[in-house]
Scaffold this active site. Structure first.
Site, PDB file in Angstrom:
ATOM      1  N   GLU A 150       0.840  -1.203   0.000  1.00 62.34           N
ATOM      2  CA  GLU A 150       0.000   0.000   0.000  1.00 62.34           C
ATOM      3  C   GLU A 150       0.874   1.252   0.000  1.00 62.34           C
ATOM      4  OE1 GLU A 150      -2.870  -0.316   3.177  1.00 62.34           O
ATOM      5  OE2 GLU A 150      -4.138  -1.627   1.989  1.00 62.34           O
ATOM      6  N   GLU A 307      -6.250  -7.976  -0.255  1.00 62.23           N
ATOM      7  CA  GLU A 307      -6.647  -7.935   1.154  1.00 62.23           C
ATOM      8  C   GLU A 307      -8.127  -7.583   1.267  1.00 62.23           C
ATOM      9  OE1 GLU A 307      -4.616  -5.072   3.597  1.00 62.23           O
ATOM     10  OE2 GLU A 307      -2.652  -5.560   2.770  1.00 62.23           O
TER      11      GLU A 307
HETATM   12  C1  GAL Z   1      -4.048  -2.536   5.105  1.00 66.89           C
HETATM   13  C2  GAL Z   1      -2.600  -2.977   5.222  1.00 66.89           C
HETATM   14  C3  GAL Z   1      -2.428  -4.205   6.094  1.00 66.89           C
HETATM   15  C4  GAL Z   1      -3.267  -4.079   7.324  1.00 66.89           C
HETATM   16  C5  GAL Z   1      -4.699  -3.869   6.944  1.00 66.89           C
HETATM   17  C6  GAL Z   1      -5.637  -3.780   8.117  1.00 66.89           C
HETATM   18  O1  GAL Z   1      -4.092  -1.157   4.951  1.00 66.89           O
HETATM   19  O2  GAL Z   1      -2.041  -3.230   3.957  1.00 66.89           O
HETATM   20  O3  GAL Z   1      -1.067  -4.341   6.404  1.00 66.89           O
HETATM   21  O4  GAL Z   1      -2.792  -2.998   8.075  1.00 66.89           O
HETATM   22  O5  GAL Z   1      -4.822  -2.686   6.219  1.00 66.89           O
HETATM   23  O6  GAL Z   1      -6.960  -3.575   7.717  1.00 66.89           O
END
Ligand code: GAL
Ligand code: ZN
Length: 663
Positions: A150, A307
């Protein structure tokens, strides 16, 4: 797009074994196998462990993790591990720390505490990439590379002296000489003329309103600097590895600072992160929008959901958990909209650290839980959907989206602070969603020829070439609809003179002489029964027919909604902020005029999307309601194996993915 990993749909998540004693690792792999996990992202925040002191690498633990995963048949998306530098970097080189516009230093102790323009950060991070890629390029578990994480999530805009110098260099590239810059920035205004490059700074905290074009260029610069990190890591990787390379975007999360469209060619496949907005009762519509936008950025190719969450996150004010069945609907909605992989943050819920209350595939309570059972169910579902991989999503509607227009429209000193970029985007998108119509969210410069209907929400800043392309689209028989405060400025944020909506005046056949923004909570009524708020304008038809006018407010009798025939098509203009019911009616008329049909006739609240691969089609049906739903479908539900010969009956909350009979 490059294919990655095996044949079916990818399933897994971020795996952070370094947070756990080694005994846990074998249980992890065993549970992964039980759940059907086949792909995990490893090493994302491992820099400080991989390089505990400058130049000394410790790979032993990662060797063991990768070998263990491989022996369990689990493939790896290996991170370059550059996401967050170790504390020793800031101690040795405090000038690598990012600064806010007021000079505040952002210290280590969180994550991503680096200035994107720092040559020291760049050098140290690339050395790490070289070391990691050199060691694992041939590791049989590794099927993909994950650059950083990110990029820009917390450090998108840095105002430090190093960034100031880099900004000057970027401006020299863009403008060549100072005269061009002075012209573009309009520095005749407020005695802002620059006589030397060294006088120029990032838009740091100022007395009054900062120069808008300076702000806009700084946003462009900042996005380019982060992209430069992606490119630099990619260059190193390309000399050492042959697997596809990606970095996770945050499209559709309200993340403004990275122009992902301009990054899309720097990844082999688009991957995206998405989390529901718990406060939004219709958060699943936001999910769909994000997925359609990720696909748009990917040029319609399949993409990877890098994710999302099995249940609650920990970073919103109230972190609502997912109800039974929701995990499945959310995941399969992404697949419906073109994702060929469903990954989560993260595998095992942390015991310690800022994310310890974030859900995971394996919760604190262990595998005997609703979440882990649903994870296993999802693993089985995705296995059953293997054949869908590689297919594309049907969409006859495009919505134009441009990060630069977003940056421009939300600068200060505008007619109304209530005009935000995503407001009409969401309104139009959600009206389409309710109508069962799938849209691609694409850049204004994308090819429009395959669409029947193009929606243009709040495209404040627009380039001439993109206006011309929209004109040709309408002339050729397409339907377009443009909402207020579009076409106002060119790429330097200079007003397009002669009346609003500037660049779109001719296409829309209207001319506005003055904006009449409304007071907070003020409403106006239209003669077709609609209500509206936020915005009105003194509009004169100039070739367009009037479809609705105001009956009250500052401009009684003035047109609010118009339609202009152009060639074989028509261009509609929406001069005010219609309420949701009126937006639904508008979208119904547009869809009808353009000859667009829903993927299937479905009851309200039932999401229908079609994926296609040549002759083969799959209809995804997601029942977001609390009642059983019925709709006409012929084919085989891949999730249950059941035939439906005419009518599909879908219980409340359930999902079906029907391989449709060919007709
Ligand atoms: C994203 C990030 C992850 C984790 C996740 C939590 O922004 O890439 O490492 O922090 O959010 O929701
Ligand atoms: Zn900086």
């Amino acid at each position: 797009m490059r294919q990655w990993h095996g044949n079916g749909i990818s399933f897994g998540g971020d795996y952070n074994p370094e947070q756990w004693p080694e005994q846990t690792w074998s249980e992890d792999v065993e549970l992964m196998r039980r759940a059907g996990v086949n792909l995990v992202s490893v090493g994302i925040f491992s820099w400080a462990l991989l390089e505990p002191t400058p130049g000394r690498y410790e790979f032993g633990w990662l060797d063991r993790v990768l070998d263990l995963l491989h022996s369990g048949g689990i493939q790896v998306d290996l991170a370059t591990a550059t996401a967050s530098p170790p504390p020793w970097l800031a101690r040795a080189h405090p000038e690598t720390l990012p600064r806010r516009d007021d000079g505040t230093i952002l210290w280590p102790g969180g994550r991503q505490a680096y200035c994107p323009s720092s040559p020291i950060f760049r050098e140290r991070s690339l050395e790490l990439v070289r070391a990691v890629a050199g060691r694992y390029a041939e590791h049989p578990a590794v099927v993909m590379w994950h650059v950083s994480n990110e990029l820009g999530c917390h450090n998108a805009n840095c105002y430090c002296d190093v960034s100031a110098e880099a900004f000057r260099g970027w401006l020299r590239e863009r403008y060549g000489d100072l005269a061009q810059l002075n012209d573009a920035w309009g520095t005749a205004f407020w005695s802002q003329r620059y006589g030397d490059w060294a006088e120029i700074n990032p838009p740091r905290t100022v007395t009054a309103f900062a120069n808008p074009t300076q702000q806009l260029d700084f946003l462009r610069f900042s996005s380019d600097e982060l992209r430069a990190q992606l490119r630099a890591e990619r260059e190193v990787l390309k000399t050492l590895v042959r697997q596809p390379i990606t970095t996770n975007f945050m499209i559709g999360m309200g993340v403004k600072h990275m122009d992902y469209q301009s990054w899309a060619d720097d990844v082999d496949l688009v991957s995206n992160d998405h989390y529901l907005t718990a406060a939004d009762p219709q958060a699943h519509l936001g999910l769909s929008l994000a997925a359609d936008h990720a696909r748009g950025v990917a040029g319609g190719d399949p993409w990877l959901l890098m994710e999302h969450s099995t249940s609650a996150v920990q970073w919103q004010p109230r972190n609502v958990a997912k109800l039974p069945g929701q995990l499945r609907r959310n995941s399969l909605a992404h697949v419906a909209r073109g994702a060929d992989g469903v990954l989560f943050f993260q595998w095992r819920a942390s015991r310690v650290g800022a994310e310890k209350f974030h859900s995971a595939l394996v919760p604190h309570a262990g595998p005997d839980t609703k979440v882990f059972r649903e994870v296993c169910q999802l693993g089985a579902d995705l296995k059953a959907l293997a054949e869908v991989r590689g297919s594309r999503v049907d969409a006859d509607v495009a919505i134009l989206f441009d990060w630069e227009a977003w940056w421009g429209v939300e600068l200060d000193s505008h007619p109304s602070a209530d005009v935000t970029y995503d407001d009409r985007l969401n309104a139009l998108y959600r009206a389409l969603w309710r109508a069962g119509v799938t849209a691609d969210i694409i850049h204004p410069s994308a090819d429009l020829s395959g669409y029947r209907l193009v929606l243009v929400p709040t495209l404040y800043l627009v380039r001439d070439a993109d206006v011309a392309a929209l004109h040709r689209f309408v002339e050729g028989g397409g339907t377009a609809a443009v909402t207020y405060f579009s076409g106002i400025v060119d790429e330097n944020d200079h007003i397009r003179l002669g009346g609003y909506p500037g660049a779109f005046r001719e296409l829309l056949g209207v001319r506005t002489e003055e904006f009449f923004p409304l007071r907070e909570s003020e409403q106006v009524r239209l003669d077709d029964g609609s209500t509206a708020d936020v915005w009105t304008e003194w509009l004169h038809p100039d070739g367009a027919e009037v479809l609705a006018s105001y009956t009250d407010g500052p401009l009684p009798g003035v047109p609010a909604l118009t339609r202009h025939r152009v060639g074989d098509g028509a261009a509609w203009y929406v001069g005010t902020r219609l309420d949701d019911a009126a937006t639904d009616r508008l979208v119904a008329r547009l869809v009808d005029e353009a000859g667009v049909r829903p993927a299937a006739p479905a009851p309200p609240g039932v999401e229908v999307v079609r994926r296609r691969d040549g002759e083969r089609t799959w209809l995804f049906v997601l029942n977001h309601t609390e009642a059983e739903a019925r709709l006409p479908v012929r084919g085989t539900d891949l999730l249950t194996g059941e035939r439906c010969s005419g009518e599909l009956t879908l219980p409340a909350g359930a999902v079906a993915v029907v391989r449709e009979d060919r007709t």
